[in-house]
Every structure is written in structure tokens, then in C-alpha cells.
Design a protein around this motif. Sequence first.
Motif, PDB file in Angstrom:
ATOM      1  N   MET B   1       0.878  -1.415   0.031  1.00  0.00           N
ATOM      2  CA  MET B   1      -0.056  -0.139  -0.078  1.00  0.00           C
ATOM      3  C   MET B   1       0.870   1.381  -0.022  1.00  0.00           C
ATOM      4  O   MET B   1       1.743   1.373   0.812  1.00  0.00           O
ATOM      5  CB  MET B   1      -1.073   0.001   1.208  1.00  0.00           C
ATOM      6  N   LEU B  18      10.604   6.777   7.714  1.00  0.00           N
ATOM      7  CA  LEU B  18      11.546   5.790   7.852  1.00  0.00           C
ATOM      8  C   LEU B  18      10.841   4.830   8.519  1.00  0.00           C
ATOM      9  O   LEU B  18      11.048   3.539   8.537  1.00  0.00           O
ATOM     10  CB  LEU B  18      12.851   6.130   8.857  1.00  0.00           C
ATOM     11  N   LEU B  19       9.950   5.213   9.809  1.00  0.00           N
ATOM     12  CA  LEU B  19       9.314   4.136  10.466  1.00  0.00           C
ATOM     13  C   LEU B  19       7.843   3.407   9.580  1.00  0.00           C
ATOM     14  O   LEU B  19       7.729   2.296   9.810  1.00  0.00           O
ATOM     15  CB  LEU B  19       8.423   4.694  11.552  1.00  0.00           C
ATOM     16  N   LEU B  20       7.413   4.228   8.712  1.00  0.00           N
ATOM     17  CA  LEU B  20       6.562   3.710   7.819  1.00  0.00           C
ATOM     18  C   LEU B  20       7.143   2.562   6.630  1.00  0.00           C
ATOM     19  O   LEU B  20       6.528   1.672   6.241  1.00  0.00           O
ATOM     20  CB  LEU B  20       5.759   4.657   7.220  1.00  0.00           C
ATOM     21  N   PRO B  22       9.121  -0.086   6.226  1.00  0.00           N
ATOM     22  CA  PRO B  22       8.914  -1.468   6.227  1.00  0.00           C
ATOM     23  C   PRO B  22       7.381  -2.106   5.814  1.00  0.00           C
ATOM     24  O   PRO B  22       7.265  -3.052   5.414  1.00  0.00           O
ATOM     25  CB  PRO B  22       9.239  -2.076   7.733  1.00  0.00           C
ATOM     26  N   HIS B  23       6.390  -1.082   6.075  1.00  0.00           N
ATOM     27  CA  HIS B  23       5.191  -1.543   5.751  1.00  0.00           C
ATOM     28  C   HIS B  23       4.433  -1.021   4.562  1.00  0.00           C
ATOM     29  O   HIS B  23       3.389  -1.358   4.393  1.00  0.00           O
ATOM     30  CB  HIS B  23       4.332  -1.507   7.419  1.00  0.00           C
ATOM     31  N   TYR B  24       4.949  -0.023   4.280  1.00  0.00           N
ATOM     32  CA  TYR B  24       4.150   0.750   3.100  1.00  0.00           C
ATOM     33  C   TYR B  24       5.285   1.436   2.117  1.00  0.00           C
ATOM     34  O   TYR B  24       6.484   1.168   2.050  1.00  0.00           O
ATOM     35  CB  TYR B  24       3.695   2.259   3.527  1.00  0.00           C
ATOM     36  N   VAL B  97      -3.702   6.037   1.932  1.00  0.00           N
ATOM     37  CA  VAL B  97      -3.081   6.403   3.193  1.00  0.00           C
ATOM     38  C   VAL B  97      -2.250   7.703   3.242  1.00  0.00           C
ATOM     39  O   VAL B  97      -1.470   7.952   2.229  1.00  0.00           O
ATOM     40  CB  VAL B  97      -2.061   5.224   3.583  1.00  0.00           C
ATOM     41  N   ALA B 126      -6.995   6.361   5.078  1.00  0.00           N
ATOM     42  CA  ALA B 126      -6.505   6.346   6.689  1.00  0.00           C
ATOM     43  C   ALA B 126      -5.229   7.561   6.766  1.00  0.00           C
ATOM     44  O   ALA B 126      -4.630   7.694   5.883  1.00  0.00           O
ATOM     45  CB  ALA B 126      -5.867   4.906   6.742  1.00  0.00           C
ATOM     46  N   TYR B 127      -5.465   8.180   7.750  1.00  0.00           N
ATOM     47  CA  TYR B 127      -4.683   9.133   8.416  1.00  0.00           C
ATOM     48  C   TYR B 127      -3.470   8.570   9.344  1.00  0.00           C
ATOM     49  O   TYR B 127      -4.325   8.260  10.337  1.00  0.00           O
ATOM     50  CB  TYR B 127      -5.352  10.385   8.596  1.00  0.00           C
ATOM     51  N   VAL B 128      -2.229   8.380   9.159  1.00  0.00           N
ATOM     52  CA  VAL B 128      -1.580   7.579   9.864  1.00  0.00           C
ATOM     53  C   VAL B 128      -0.334   8.600  10.389  1.00  0.00           C
ATOM     54  O   VAL B 128       0.375   9.381   9.525  1.00  0.00           O
ATOM     55  CB  VAL B 128      -0.845   6.461   9.238  1.00  0.00           C
ATOM     56  N   ARG B 129      -0.059   8.543  11.673  1.00  0.00           N
ATOM     57  CA  ARG B 129       0.866   9.480  12.331  1.00  0.00           C
ATOM     58  C   ARG B 129       1.904   8.423  13.196  1.00  0.00           C
ATOM     59  O   ARG B 129       1.440   8.469  14.325  1.00  0.00           O
ATOM     60  CB  ARG B 129       0.231  10.718  13.101  1.00  0.00           C
ATOM     61  N   PRO B 130       3.096   7.975  12.326  1.00  0.00           N
ATOM     62  CA  PRO B 130       3.649   7.124  13.004  1.00  0.00           C
ATOM     63  C   PRO B 130       4.506   7.618  14.416  1.00  0.00           C
ATOM     64  O   PRO B 130       4.776   6.743  15.220  1.00  0.00           O
ATOM     65  CB  PRO B 130       4.824   6.652  12.015  1.00  0.00           C
ATOM     66  N   LEU B 142      16.094   8.596  17.991  1.00  0.00           N
ATOM     67  CA  LEU B 142      16.274   7.756  16.785  1.00  0.00           C
ATOM     68  C   LEU B 142      16.716   8.609  15.679  1.00  0.00           C
ATOM     69  O   LEU B 142      17.353   8.179  14.606  1.00  0.00           O
ATOM     70  CB  LEU B 142      14.778   7.310  16.497  1.00  0.00           C
ATOM     71  N   TYR B 146      19.809   7.678  13.097  1.00  0.00           N
ATOM     72  CA  TYR B 146      19.697   7.484  11.514  1.00  0.00           C
ATOM     73  C   TYR B 146      19.976   8.489  10.726  1.00  0.00           C
ATOM     74  O   TYR B 146      20.445   8.232   9.371  1.00  0.00           O
ATOM     75  CB  TYR B 146      18.145   7.166  11.238  1.00  0.00           C
TER      76      TYR B 146
END
Lengths: 195, 195
Positions: B1, B18-20, B22-24, B97, B126-130, B142, B146
Motif C-alpha cells: 500500500m 523511515l518508520l513507515l 517496512p510496511h508501506y 493512506v 487512513a490518516y497515519v501518524r507514526p 532515533l 539514523y
Amino acid sequence: MKAGVLFSGGKDSALAALLLAPHYEVELNTFAFGEGRDLRAVEAAGAALGFPWQRRTFPEGTLATALDRLVADGYPNGAIGLVHRAALEVLAAGHKVVADGTRFDDRVPMLDSGEARSLMDRCGCAYVRPLLGYPRAEVDRLVARYFVIERGETGRMPNGDYEDELRAGLRERGLDPAPFFPPMHEQTLVRGRQG
Amino acid sequence: MKAGVLFSGGKDSALAALLLAPHYEVELNTFAFGEGRDLRAVEAAGAALGFPWQRRTFPEGTLATALDRLVADGYPNGAIGLVHRAALEVLAAGHKVVADGTRFDDRVPMLDSGEARSLMDRCGCAYVRPLLGYPRAEVDRLVARYFVIERGETGRMPNGDYEDELRAGLRERGLDPAPFFPPMHEQTLVRGRQG
């Protein structure tokens, strides 16, 4: 950096651990009131995720305090919140970073901003909630992508949910637990990883 | 996605991406009011992170509305919030997203729960705030792990912050921007990745 993650064996705390894993040394922690509680299915869920798992016991008196609150309120939100905070406090005493599976849409258990800041100030730790910014639909989509889960009603699922022991505690006080809890509270248990 | 991430070139939105990752499928998006704004340093920050980057332009009239709000309020919080929501709305029209770098400790820009739900309901996204569940100390730890970042005052950093264009807009209206903004507002720009 090690992160102590509160882990029920359910989908949310499993996904929280998975999101933390690239950035932290994840340690799963499951709390029970009594030594006798069977947590083998939760331990197996932790093993399926591939993270080390620790059994933890609440301080003496936590169950009694939670039951007093439950009886006084007549519904479980306050008691569940109290138990969740007690678990975070114990974990924070031994970890620089503590984490849980609280989602954006959660109401209980949920620490408000002031409670979260107070926990961090008192313990000198960081309280991280990897799912706090994820709405339910995205949590469920990622869960389906990564995990094989089993769903069932509280009391029939061998996960680390606190409701089971609160119900048993009410029965020991001679009270019928049924009126204190919502009738259908679905629980999840991670049985494996996808693919 | 695919996830469309609002990206200023600064540390928070870079860490969110960066946090997203691996999944997006992460796509960075930087908004400017005018075609003329120089975003080369932001584009370079995106390239350093290794994600595709898109330049986006606000709908006609957004700057004027934001300036009206800024002049009416006398301080920038409302205007910055308005501009941030406008960027999310544009992005949400083309993405399932959308995401940004809002942190637990942020006050502005920050959508409250109702505004976040409203955005998702209206856009079907979807509104994502990692970073919403990450306190400042963990974000900074972090980030240091990085990224190589540069720090400097607004107006001297070539990042995608909106304050610069709001200041220019005030000057075009014959107003001195100085009294509208806090005197030392530190900005960051990602210059590379660590290691």
C-alpha cells in the motif's frame, strides 16, 4: 535500546512489538495477578513472533484495589485502566523504554497526555505507543498481513487479558461478574505469522 | 500500500517516513504555495532518504486564507494548522493512506481526534501518524541514530516549512512579519543518513 512491551498475546500488542522491532530490542511482558494463571498460549504467541517473553506478577494488592474500583463503578473501564497503569509502572521501574499496543481509537485502557507525561517524569523512562497514530482500519489491515490470529469471547480465549482474573476475583467475593462487563467482548490471540 | 507522507525535509517527517518504510510504499510530498519556491534542498533530503519525492502546490487561495487568519490572530498557530490541514486534504484526494510527522509533544500543527476522524471519513482514507505515540526524547534519539541533520532558524534553512512563505506573504501585504512569529523557531533539514 531494549523496549519492554506489554503483551497480551492479542493482535494490537503483537503489531506494536513488530513495529518497534527494527528500532528496539523488543522484550514481551505479560502480567498476571497470580502465579497460577496459565499463560502458555501467550508464551507461544511470543515465540511465534520471535521475541523473548517474560512473565510478570502485579504487586500485592493490585487485584484487590482493581476489584474495589470495579465494584464501586459497576463497569470495568476504571479498573482496567488502573491495572494497565500498574503494569506500566512495574515495567518502567526496570526499563528505559516501555511500550504497549494502545491504538488511536482506543478508549480503555488509555493514558491521557498528562498521565503519560507523569509516568515518564516519575520513572525517567520513555513511554512509546507505536499504534497511537494508527486508525483501526490500518491496524487490522497490517494485522491480517502479518499474523494468523484466533478470535473469541473473553474467558474462552487463553490470552493475557485482565478481564478473566477480574471476573474470578468477583466470584471469590460472592458476586456475579456478568452485570459488570459488556456481554460480547471479542479478544484475539496470535497463533502464528503469515507466510 | 502506498503512503503519501507530508515531508518538510526536517527530522520529524523524515523519521515518520523511515518508520513507515517496512510496511508501506513511501512517497514523500512537499507542498509550496507558489511554483517559484526553491525546494531543491528538500528534494535532496528525500533522495538522501531513498524515497521518491513529489512537489505539490496548494489550491488557489490557500495562502490568502492563511494570511487572513494569521493577521486576525496575530500569531501563527491557527494559520499553520489551516495550511497543514489543506496539505492533508489535497494528499488524501489521491492516496488511500496519508501520513505526517506529528509527534506526541506537538501542539501545532496537530489535528485533534475529531478532525482526524473527519478527514478520514470525508476522504475514505487512513490518516497515519507514526510518531504520535513517541515522546520527544525518543524521536530525537532515533533521529540522531539514523540521520545527519542541520539545524538553523526559520528563513535561513532551505526546508519546506510554511513559515517562510507566510512571512513573504505578510511583507507583500505591507506588514512586518517579525511580531507575528516567535523569535527563535529552530528548523531542521536532513542532509544524509548515518553510517
